[in-house]
Design a protein around this motif. Structure first.
Motif, PDB file in Angstrom:
ATOM      1  N   ILE A 212       0.820  -1.220   0.000  1.00  0.00           N
ATOM      2  CA  ILE A 212       0.000   0.000   0.000  1.00  0.00           C
ATOM      3  C   ILE A 212       0.853   1.269   0.000  1.00  0.00           C
ATOM      4  N   GLY A 213       2.160   1.104   0.146  1.00  0.00           N
ATOM      5  CA  GLY A 213       3.027   2.276   0.120  1.00  0.00           C
ATOM      6  C   GLY A 213       4.485   1.870   0.189  1.00  0.00           C
ATOM      7  N   GLU A 214       5.341   2.702  -0.421  1.00  0.00           N
ATOM      8  CA  GLU A 214       6.767   2.385  -0.407  1.00  0.00           C
ATOM      9  C   GLU A 214       7.570   3.688  -0.405  1.00  0.00           C
ATOM     10  N   PHE A 215       8.656   3.689   0.386  1.00  0.00           N
ATOM     11  CA  PHE A 215       9.460   4.894   0.541  1.00  0.00           C
ATOM     12  C   PHE A 215      10.926   4.520   0.368  1.00  0.00           C
ATOM     13  N   ASP A 216      11.595   5.249  -0.530  1.00  0.00           N
ATOM     14  CA  ASP A 216      12.971   4.922  -0.897  1.00  0.00           C
ATOM     15  C   ASP A 216      13.893   6.126  -0.712  1.00  0.00           C
ATOM     16  N   ASP A 217      15.175   5.809  -0.535  1.00  0.00           N
ATOM     17  CA  ASP A 217      16.212   6.814  -0.669  1.00  0.00           C
ATOM     18  C   ASP A 217      17.216   6.279  -1.690  1.00  0.00           C
ATOM     19  N   LEU A 218      17.125   6.807  -2.913  1.00  0.00           N
ATOM     20  CA  LEU A 218      17.939   6.273  -4.003  1.00  0.00           C
ATOM     21  C   LEU A 218      19.417   6.575  -3.813  1.00  0.00           C
ATOM     22  N   GLU A 219      19.720   7.686  -3.156  1.00  0.00           N
ATOM     23  CA  GLU A 219      21.122   8.066  -2.969  1.00  0.00           C
ATOM     24  C   GLU A 219      21.861   7.057  -2.098  1.00  0.00           C
ATOM     25  N   THR A 220      21.262   6.692  -0.951  1.00  0.00           N
ATOM     26  CA  THR A 220      21.939   5.717  -0.085  1.00  0.00           C
ATOM     27  C   THR A 220      21.856   4.308  -0.656  1.00  0.00           C
ATOM     28  N   GLN A 221      20.836   4.030  -1.481  1.00  0.00           N
ATOM     29  CA  GLN A 221      20.774   2.721  -2.129  1.00  0.00           C
ATOM     30  C   GLN A 221      21.942   2.537  -3.095  1.00  0.00           C
ATOM     31  N   LYS A 222      22.370   3.619  -3.752  1.00  0.00           N
ATOM     32  CA  LYS A 222      23.530   3.547  -4.632  1.00  0.00           C
ATOM     33  C   LYS A 222      24.804   3.274  -3.847  1.00  0.00           C
ATOM     34  N   LYS A 223      24.884   3.819  -2.637  1.00  0.00           N
ATOM     35  CA  LYS A 223      26.081   3.656  -1.812  1.00  0.00           C
ATOM     36  C   LYS A 223      26.126   2.308  -1.109  1.00  0.00           C
ATOM     37  N   TRP A 224      24.997   1.900  -0.532  1.00  0.00           N
ATOM     38  CA  TRP A 224      24.987   0.732   0.351  1.00  0.00           C
ATOM     39  C   TRP A 224      24.286  -0.488  -0.235  1.00  0.00           C
ATOM     40  N   GLY A 225      23.566  -0.323  -1.338  1.00  0.00           N
ATOM     41  CA  GLY A 225      22.660  -1.356  -1.788  1.00  0.00           C
ATOM     42  C   GLY A 225      21.295  -1.150  -1.141  1.00  0.00           C
ATOM     43  N   VAL A 226      20.348  -2.007  -1.500  1.00  0.00           N
ATOM     44  CA  VAL A 226      18.989  -1.863  -0.979  1.00  0.00           C
ATOM     45  C   VAL A 226      18.863  -2.597   0.351  1.00  0.00           C
ATOM     46  N   LEU A 227      18.593  -1.845   1.404  1.00  0.00           N
ATOM     47  CA  LEU A 227      18.368  -2.391   2.742  1.00  0.00           C
ATOM     48  C   LEU A 227      16.890  -2.218   3.047  1.00  0.00           C
ATOM     49  N   LYS A 228      16.146  -3.307   2.989  1.00  0.00           N
ATOM     50  CA  LYS A 228      14.684  -3.237   2.957  1.00  0.00           C
ATOM     51  C   LYS A 228      14.054  -3.629   4.282  1.00  0.00           C
ATOM     52  N   LYS A 229      12.969  -2.943   4.600  1.00  0.00           N
ATOM     53  CA  LYS A 229      12.199  -3.243   5.805  1.00  0.00           C
ATOM     54  C   LYS A 229      10.724  -3.265   5.441  1.00  0.00           C
ATOM     55  N   TYR A 230      10.008  -4.305   5.900  1.00  0.00           N
ATOM     56  CA  TYR A 230       8.564  -4.414   5.674  1.00  0.00           C
ATOM     57  C   TYR A 230       7.821  -4.042   6.956  1.00  0.00           C
ATOM     58  N   GLU A 231       6.737  -3.314   6.775  1.00  0.00           N
ATOM     59  CA  GLU A 231       5.857  -2.963   7.882  1.00  0.00           C
ATOM     60  C   GLU A 231       4.433  -3.323   7.496  1.00  0.00           C
TER      61      GLU A 231
END
Length: 310
Positions: A212-231
């Motif tokens: 129902i919703g998703e929030f990203d930070d593309l800048e840190t994803q480029k640096k660290w990879g995708v670190l995902k959390k589900y709620e």
């Protein structure tokens, strides 16, 4: 400086200050009860588990709680471990938290367990409908602190204050105190990590498992990879409210965890959650900092080990 330690056995209170050989107080922000460990000479006094103990240092009320462990070996000392009353909330239960503020829930739990409460801040934030399956009341307290931050962008902590359960905004706990390489501190080490509670992609699901919703930070994803959390949200909320919650959640988790471990001269005012001005000239760190955990050693000289969030 004077250390005063008293133990209540039955209806009798004994001053055991003169027989103490060491006293240590420790706690971590929003992780449950504080702990008092002390060693004393064996004077023949029959201390039992469940005995009430309270500790003061230089007139300041440091700890009020109950003995949970006694080590009595062949030597002349007895080693005791005590926790404050939050220890009794390690009770597992399944229930639904039905739209209450953190303060109201804490008061209800205190009433249920016949605990006294002190200052309970009004967060004004109503926790969304949340179900808990076989979790301790302490776990629930920890969870509602996180939910309250996400809903308000304000940090709150629960703790025991000399026999009274309290809920405070961290803004109330600022100290007029400077700690650094030229003030009180005599050793420190610093670490940087994304291996713990660091996330840069927060995905919200409903109870049916639908996104129902998703929030990203593309800048840190480029640096660290995708670190995902589900709620998982237990009830429908307005898009504007979800937007606010998601952005606050991302702000909470989308950052490198930087911690500083400090060894310094003790200050009796310092507890987990206290904030102070940190001045480490050698590392060019000059800013306010919050104490995540603290361990006080009161004898023979008062010192502190601090884990600081910066």
């Amino acid at each position: 400086m004077s250390a005063e330690l008293f133990v209540k056995i039955g209806q009798d209170v004994y001053d055991i200050s003169e027989s103490i050989t060491s006293v240590k107080f420790s706690e971590t922000i929003n992780e449950g009860p504080s702990k008092l460990s002390f060693k004393m000479l064996d004077t023949g006094l029959k201390i039992e588990n469940g005995s009430c103990v309270y500790f003061k240092y230089d007139g300041a009320e440091i700890f009020y709680g109950y003995i949970f462990k006694i080590d009595d070996g062949n030597g002349p000392e007895i080693d005791c471990t005590a926790y404050d009353q939050l220890r009794y909330l390690k009770v597992k239960k399944s229930f639904v938290l039905n739209k209450k503020t953190a303060g109201r829930f804490i008061k209800e739990v205190c009433y249920m367990f016949k605990m006294k409460w002190g200052h309970i801040a009004d967060t004004k934030y109503v926790i969304p409908l949340t179900s808990y399956s076989s979790q301790t009341f302490l776990d629930v307290f920890i969870d509602i602190m996180k939910q309250t931050f996400v809903g308000t962008n304000e940090y709150y902590i629960f703790r025991d204050e000399f026999g009274k359960v309290s809920l405070r905004n961290l803004k109330e706990l600022e100290l007029n105190l400077v700690i650094g390489d030229s003030s009180l501190c005599y050793d420190y080490s610093r670490s940087f990590s994304i291996d713990g509670e660091t996330y840069n992609k927060i995905t919200y699901l409903n109870e049916a498992g639908e996104r129902i919703g998703e929030f990203d930070d593309l800048e840190t994803q480029k640096k660290w990879g995708v670190l995902k959390k589900y709620e998982v949200l237990k009830e429908d909320i307005e898009p504007a409210q979800l937007e606010k919650i998601g952005k606050n959640m991302l702000a909470l988790y989308n950052k490198e965890e930087q911690t500083l471990d400090i060894k310094c001269i003790g200050d009796k005012r310092v507890r987990a959650g206290s904030s102070f001005y940190l001045d480490i000239g050698d590392k060019n760190i000059n800013r306010n900092a919050i104490i995540k955990s603290v361990s006080h050693e009161f004898t023979p000289v008062h010192t502190m080990d601090l884990e600081v969030m910066i």
